[in-house]
Motif scaffolding. Structure first.
Motif, mmCIF file in Angstrom:
data_model
loop_
_atom_site.group_PDB
_atom_site.id
_atom_site.type_symbol
_atom_site.label_atom_id
_atom_site.label_comp_id
_atom_site.label_asym_id
_atom_site.label_seq_id
_atom_site.Cartn_x
_atom_site.Cartn_y
_atom_site.Cartn_z
ATOM 1 N N LEU A 1 0.888 -1.156 0.000
ATOM 2 C CA LEU A 1 0.000 0.000 0.000
ATOM 3 C C LEU A 1 0.931 1.211 0.000
ATOM 4 O O LEU A 1 1.531 1.527 1.013
ATOM 5 C CB LEU A 1 -0.901 -0.006 1.227
ATOM 6 C CG LEU A 1 -2.046 1.002 1.192
ATOM 7 C CD1 LEU A 1 -3.136 0.517 0.245
ATOM 8 C CD2 LEU A 1 -2.616 1.212 2.570
ATOM 9 N N ASN B 1 1.646 5.054 -0.260
ATOM 10 C CA ASN B 1 0.951 6.305 0.016
ATOM 11 C C ASN B 1 1.869 7.490 -0.246
ATOM 12 O O ASN B 1 2.962 7.569 0.311
ATOM 13 C CB ASN B 1 0.483 6.313 1.478
ATOM 14 C CG ASN B 1 -0.186 7.610 1.864
ATOM 15 O OD1 ASN B 1 0.450 8.503 2.398
ATOM 16 N ND2 ASN B 1 -1.474 7.697 1.601
ATOM 17 N N GLU C 1 -4.359 11.034 7.853
ATOM 18 C CA GLU C 1 -4.469 9.594 7.611
ATOM 19 C C GLU C 1 -3.218 8.811 7.996
ATOM 20 O O GLU C 1 -3.238 7.581 8.001
ATOM 21 C CB GLU C 1 -4.865 9.308 6.160
ATOM 22 C CG GLU C 1 -3.794 9.467 5.140
ATOM 23 C CD GLU C 1 -4.248 9.110 3.730
ATOM 24 O OE1 GLU C 1 -5.341 8.542 3.536
ATOM 25 O OE2 GLU C 1 -3.475 9.404 2.814
ATOM 26 N N LEU D 1 -2.673 4.632 8.656
ATOM 27 C CA LEU D 1 -1.718 3.849 7.858
ATOM 28 C C LEU D 1 -0.751 3.102 8.782
ATOM 29 O O LEU D 1 -0.433 1.930 8.547
ATOM 30 C CB LEU D 1 -0.949 4.754 6.899
ATOM 31 C CG LEU D 1 -1.765 5.295 5.726
ATOM 32 C CD1 LEU D 1 -1.048 6.483 5.082
ATOM 33 C CD2 LEU D 1 -2.032 4.208 4.698
ATOM 34 N N LEU E 1 -2.605 0.203 10.275
ATOM 35 C CA LEU E 1 -2.794 -0.870 9.287
ATOM 36 C C LEU E 1 -1.512 -1.685 9.173
ATOM 37 O O LEU E 1 -1.559 -2.918 9.129
ATOM 38 C CB LEU E 1 -3.192 -0.293 7.924
ATOM 39 C CG LEU E 1 -3.376 -1.318 6.804
ATOM 40 C CD1 LEU E 1 -4.513 -2.296 7.115
ATOM 41 C CD2 LEU E 1 -3.635 -0.609 5.476
ATOM 42 N N VAL F 1 2.940 -1.383 4.302
ATOM 43 C CA VAL F 1 2.520 -0.011 4.041
ATOM 44 C C VAL F 1 3.798 0.803 3.843
ATOM 45 O O VAL F 1 4.684 0.781 4.704
ATOM 46 C CB VAL F 1 1.694 0.580 5.202
ATOM 47 C CG1 VAL F 1 1.364 2.045 4.940
ATOM 48 C CG2 VAL F 1 0.420 -0.228 5.427
ATOM 49 N N THR G 1 -3.027 7.044 -2.815
ATOM 50 C CA THR G 1 -2.577 5.745 -2.336
ATOM 51 C C THR G 1 -2.763 4.726 -3.451
ATOM 52 O O THR G 1 -3.821 4.661 -4.072
ATOM 53 C CB THR G 1 -3.347 5.319 -1.077
ATOM 54 O OG1 THR G 1 -3.231 6.370 -0.098
ATOM 55 C CG2 THR G 1 -2.787 4.042 -0.499
ATOM 56 N N TRP H 1 -7.521 3.927 6.851
ATOM 57 C CA TRP H 1 -6.861 2.713 6.384
ATOM 58 C C TRP H 1 -6.846 1.588 7.410
ATOM 59 O O TRP H 1 -6.586 0.441 7.048
ATOM 60 C CB TRP H 1 -5.448 3.041 5.926
ATOM 61 C CG TRP H 1 -5.473 3.826 4.661
ATOM 62 C CD1 TRP H 1 -5.239 5.155 4.506
ATOM 63 C CD2 TRP H 1 -5.802 3.331 3.366
ATOM 64 N NE1 TRP H 1 -5.395 5.513 3.183
ATOM 65 C CE2 TRP H 1 -5.737 4.407 2.461
ATOM 66 C CE3 TRP H 1 -6.143 2.066 2.870
ATOM 67 C CZ2 TRP H 1 -5.996 4.275 1.099
ATOM 68 C CZ3 TRP H 1 -6.400 1.934 1.517
ATOM 69 C CH2 TRP H 1 -6.323 3.017 0.655
ATOM 70 N N ALA I 1 -10.987 -1.425 4.855
ATOM 71 C CA ALA I 1 -9.645 -1.527 4.273
ATOM 72 C C ALA I 1 -8.980 -2.833 4.690
ATOM 73 O O ALA I 1 -8.341 -3.511 3.867
ATOM 74 C CB ALA I 1 -8.789 -0.335 4.691
#
Length: 186
Positions: free
Chosen positions: A71, A73, A85, A89, A92, A103, A150, A169, A174
């Motif tokens: 992922l 970003n 955010e 993240l 996550l 991530v 993203t 996220w 997600a």
């Protein structure tokens, strides 16, 4: 909320979605909440190699994450939605990061390392890498025209989905999509 998360994750695992076989219908069915903004690609395209600098100025590339879903970003210290955010993240990455998923955040443009470190400290960001695209070469190659953006990348290094704008996220929606991707690898 816990029952909802369990139901969504169970559904994700039941679908056994696998982007490698272009099973986007199963993934599309999981798009709820903020994830409705996630657009899956009909024809995944290879992601260009990047030269990204860490906090010490050492060079890194996305090839370091080969074989995993990523992922990716794009963000900046001056971007309020980006800043908002980052915490989700980080959570996550804490929840699902590992051998199959990562991530990766890239501060694009002029983002001084002390400003990034201060923001990470203030927000309790401990799991995300500090990577910078100082001249925005990678962002331009990826077609990033605004922030945050993203991109979901498959283990073969192809863009399979993109979300324009900010999102939650670490929410169940997600996590269900990421869990379905990871489950499809098994």
């Amino acid at each position: 909320m816990r029952k909802f998360l369990s139901a969504v994750l169970y559904t994700a695992l039941a679908f056994g979605a696998n982007a490698q076989t272009a099973d986007t219908e199963a993934l599309e069915a999981l798009r709820q909440g903020d994830m409705q903004k996630l657009v899956f690609s009909d024809a995944p395209q290879p992601v260009p190699e990047a030269v990204l600098l860490d906090a010490e100025g050492a060079e890194h590339g996305l090839s370091e994450y080969a074989g995993r879903y990523v992922l990716l970003n794009f963000w900046a210290t001056w971007c309020a939605p980006c800043r908002a955010e980052l915490g989700s993240l980080d959570r996550l990455e804490a929840a699902l990061g590992g051998e199959d998923f990562a991530v990766v955040t890239v501060a694009t443009g002029p983002n001084p390392v002390p400003a990034i470190q201060k923001l990470f400290a203030e927000e309790g960001i401990t799991r995300l890498p500090i990577l910078r695209d100082t001249r925005q070469a990678f962002a331009r190659a990826m077609g990033v025209l605004g922030l945050p953006i993203t991109v979901l990348i498959d283990p073969e290094g192809r863009e399979i989905a993109r979300l324009i704008g900010d999102a939650v996220w670490d929410g169940p929606e997600a996590q269900a999509i990421v869990a379905a991707l990871i489950a499809g690898r098994s």
